[in-house]
Design a protein around this motif. Structure first.
Motif, short mmCIF file in Angstrom:
data_model
loop_
_atom_site.label_atom_id
_atom_site.label_comp_id
_atom_site.label_asym_id
_atom_site.label_seq_id
_atom_site.Cartn_x
_atom_site.Cartn_y
_atom_site.Cartn_z
N PHE A 173 -12.96 -1.65 5.39
CA PHE A 173 -13.90 -0.83 5.43
C PHE A 173 -14.54 -0.42 4.02
CE2 PHE A 173 -12.25 0.20 9.57
CZ PHE A 173 -13.58 0.74 10.23
N VAL A 174 -13.77 -0.54 2.84
CA VAL A 174 -14.22 -0.31 1.64
C VAL A 174 -15.03 -1.54 1.25
CG1 VAL A 174 -13.68 -0.50 -0.74
CG2 VAL A 174 -12.34 1.08 0.63
N GLU A 175 -14.68 -2.68 1.64
CA GLU A 175 -15.70 -3.95 1.37
C GLU A 175 -16.87 -3.83 2.13
OE1 GLU A 175 -14.82 -8.06 3.20
OE2 GLU A 175 -14.09 -8.22 1.06
N ALA A 176 -16.91 -3.46 3.16
CA ALA A 176 -18.18 -3.21 4.14
C ALA A 176 -18.99 -2.24 3.52
CB ALA A 176 -17.80 -2.72 5.61
N PHE A 177 -18.50 -0.94 2.82
CA PHE A 177 -19.22 0.22 2.36
C PHE A 177 -19.85 -0.53 1.01
CE2 PHE A 177 -19.28 3.01 -1.24
CZ PHE A 177 -19.93 4.13 -0.37
N LYS A 178 -19.07 -1.35 0.30
CA LYS A 178 -19.68 -2.16 -0.84
C LYS A 178 -21.00 -3.05 -0.52
CE LYS A 178 -15.80 -1.18 -3.79
NZ LYS A 178 -14.78 -1.69 -4.70
N TYR A 179 -20.88 -3.67 0.59
CA TYR A 179 -22.01 -4.55 0.75
C TYR A 179 -22.92 -3.76 1.36
CZ TYR A 179 -18.96 -8.61 0.34
OH TYR A 179 -17.75 -9.72 -0.13
N LEU A 180 -22.85 -2.64 2.06
CA LEU A 180 -23.88 -1.92 2.36
C LEU A 180 -24.62 -1.24 1.39
CD1 LEU A 180 -22.27 -0.79 6.00
CD2 LEU A 180 -24.81 -2.26 5.74
N LYS A 181 -23.82 -0.73 0.52
CA LYS A 181 -24.39 -0.06 -0.43
C LYS A 181 -25.17 -0.74 -1.45
CE LYS A 181 -23.18 3.46 -4.06
NZ LYS A 181 -23.91 3.06 -5.10
N ASN A 182 -24.66 -1.90 -1.56
CA ASN A 182 -25.47 -2.93 -2.37
C ASN A 182 -27.03 -3.15 -1.72
OD1 ASN A 182 -25.98 -5.00 -4.47
ND2 ASN A 182 -25.92 -6.44 -3.03
N ARG A 183 -26.86 -3.35 -0.47
CA ARG A 183 -28.08 -3.83 0.25
C ARG A 183 -28.98 -2.47 0.22
NH1 ARG A 183 -26.20 -7.70 5.18
NH2 ARG A 183 -25.09 -9.15 4.01
N ILE A 184 -28.74 -1.30 0.50
CA ILE A 184 -29.36 -0.28 0.56
C ILE A 184 -29.97 0.04 -0.85
CG2 ILE A 184 -29.21 2.29 0.93
CD1 ILE A 184 -27.17 1.80 3.35
N GLY A 185 -28.96 -0.32 -1.85
CA GLY A 185 -29.76 -0.13 -3.29
C GLY A 185 -30.96 -1.11 -3.46
N LEU A 186 -30.77 -2.16 -3.01
CA LEU A 186 -31.82 -3.17 -3.05
C LEU A 186 -32.97 -2.57 -2.27
CD1 LEU A 186 -29.74 -6.61 -2.69
CD2 LEU A 186 -31.02 -5.79 -4.82
N PHE A 187 -33.00 -2.00 -0.98
CA PHE A 187 -33.99 -1.62 -0.32
C PHE A 187 -34.79 -0.51 -1.00
CE2 PHE A 187 -34.82 1.67 3.14
CZ PHE A 187 -36.00 1.05 3.75
N LEU A 188 -33.87 0.31 -1.67
CA LEU A 188 -34.48 1.78 -2.09
C LEU A 188 -35.27 1.24 -3.59
CD1 LEU A 188 -31.50 4.04 -1.97
CD2 LEU A 188 -33.68 4.06 -0.45
N SER A 189 -35.03 -0.05 -3.95
CA SER A 189 -35.73 -0.35 -5.40
C SER A 189 -37.15 -0.95 -4.86
CB SER A 189 -34.99 -1.53 -6.27
OG SER A 189 -34.62 -2.60 -5.32
N LEU A 190 -37.44 -1.34 -3.54
CA LEU A 190 -38.65 -1.98 -3.19
C LEU A 190 -39.69 -0.89 -3.21
CD1 LEU A 190 -37.57 -3.80 0.04
CD2 LEU A 190 -37.84 -4.84 -2.24
N PRO A 191 -40.95 -1.52 -3.82
CA PRO A 191 -42.20 -0.40 -3.67
C PRO A 191 -42.70 -0.52 -2.40
CG PRO A 191 -42.77 -2.72 -4.53
CD PRO A 191 -41.14 -2.70 -4.25
N LEU A 192 -42.01 0.31 -1.63
CA LEU A 192 -42.60 0.47 -0.10
C LEU A 192 -43.88 0.61 0.22
CD1 LEU A 192 -39.36 2.01 1.43
CD2 LEU A 192 -39.92 -0.48 1.10
N ALA A 193 -44.48 1.33 -0.45
CA ALA A 193 -46.01 1.80 -0.32
C ALA A 193 -46.96 1.04 -0.74
CB ALA A 193 -46.26 3.41 -0.90
N SER A 194 -46.30 -0.07 -1.55
CA SER A 194 -47.57 -0.85 -2.01
C SER A 194 -47.33 -2.42 -1.79
CB SER A 194 -47.53 -0.92 -3.81
OG SER A 194 -46.22 -1.12 -4.28
N VAL A 195 -46.48 -2.48 -0.87
CA VAL A 195 -46.12 -4.01 -0.61
C VAL A 195 -46.56 -4.13 1.04
CG1 VAL A 195 -44.48 -5.67 -0.06
CG2 VAL A 195 -44.08 -3.91 -1.98
N ASP A 196 -47.22 -5.32 1.31
CA ASP A 196 -47.68 -5.58 2.70
C ASP A 196 -46.67 -5.60 3.77
OD1 ASP A 196 -47.57 -8.43 3.41
OD2 ASP A 196 -48.29 -8.80 1.34
N LYS A 197 -46.94 -5.49 4.86
CA LYS A 197 -45.81 -5.49 5.60
C LYS A 197 -45.23 -6.79 5.97
CE LYS A 197 -45.08 -3.40 10.42
NZ LYS A 197 -45.65 -2.60 11.16
#
Length: 175
Positions: free
Chosen positions: A127-151
């Motif tokens: 569960f800790v491993e799954a948590f860490k992988y998901l946290k990493n992916r969500i961190g990458l997602f949050l770093s994306l400039p969502l409002a300025s990137v085309d779909k």
């Protein structure tokens, strides 16, 4: 002018572990910018106690987390999703409901920590491993400039995030 908050859904078959972990992580990490949800195609009705234990141990919210059907989110009056991520291979292969608003989707498969057998220490480690992988992916997602990137470019980037370390062995492109 204030940036709008995005609605994000994490899907898994049982909605007891991976999707619950991801919902809680995004609730905390994306607070004010994202509304996090999770659901399952065949929810088990309970949240795995190891998911709750791991979230609490890392200081993530567990209040209000519950195993629920994706039907709740395809019904009239449900929030329109901007992004939908499948976090288990079974859900990725299922016929999903028609989601209002045509959200951007990606598969972020993670091996199921609830399928691990052994003693409590071995299960909690999964569960800790799954948590860490998901946290990493969500961190990458949050770093994306969502409002300025085309779909299309955004969809490509979200797919790439799903191939980062921890991709389930059945995920397309997994090594």
């Amino acid at each position: 002018m204030t940036e709008r908050a995005y609605n994000v859904m994490f899907l898994c078959t049982g909605n007891t572990a991976r999707s619950i972990l991801a919902e809680s992580i995004l609730r905390k990490e994306g607070a004010g910018h994202f509304h996090a949800y999770s659901a399952g195609s065949h929810p088990k009705g309970t949240v795995n106690p190891f998911a709750l234990k791991v979230l609490e141990s890392f200081g993530y919210p567990t209040t209000g987390l519950r195993s629920k059907s994706w039907d709740e989110f395809s019904a009239p009056g449900a929030p329109a999703m901007d992004f939908i991520f499948t976090v288990c291979d079974n859900a990725a292969g299922e016929l999903c409901p028609i989601w209002p608003g045509h959200p951007i989707t990606a598969h972020w498969g993670i091996d199921d920590p609830a399928a691990v057998t052994g003693n409590d220490i071995q299960i909690e480690k999964a569960f800790v491993e799954a948590f860490k992988y998901l946290k990493n992916r969500i961190g990458l997602f949050l770093s994306l400039p969502l409002a300025s990137v085309d779909k299309m470019a955004l969809g490509t980037r979200l797919h790439e995030i799903g191939q980062t370390p921890g991709a389930s062995s059945h995920s397309p492109g997994a090594k």
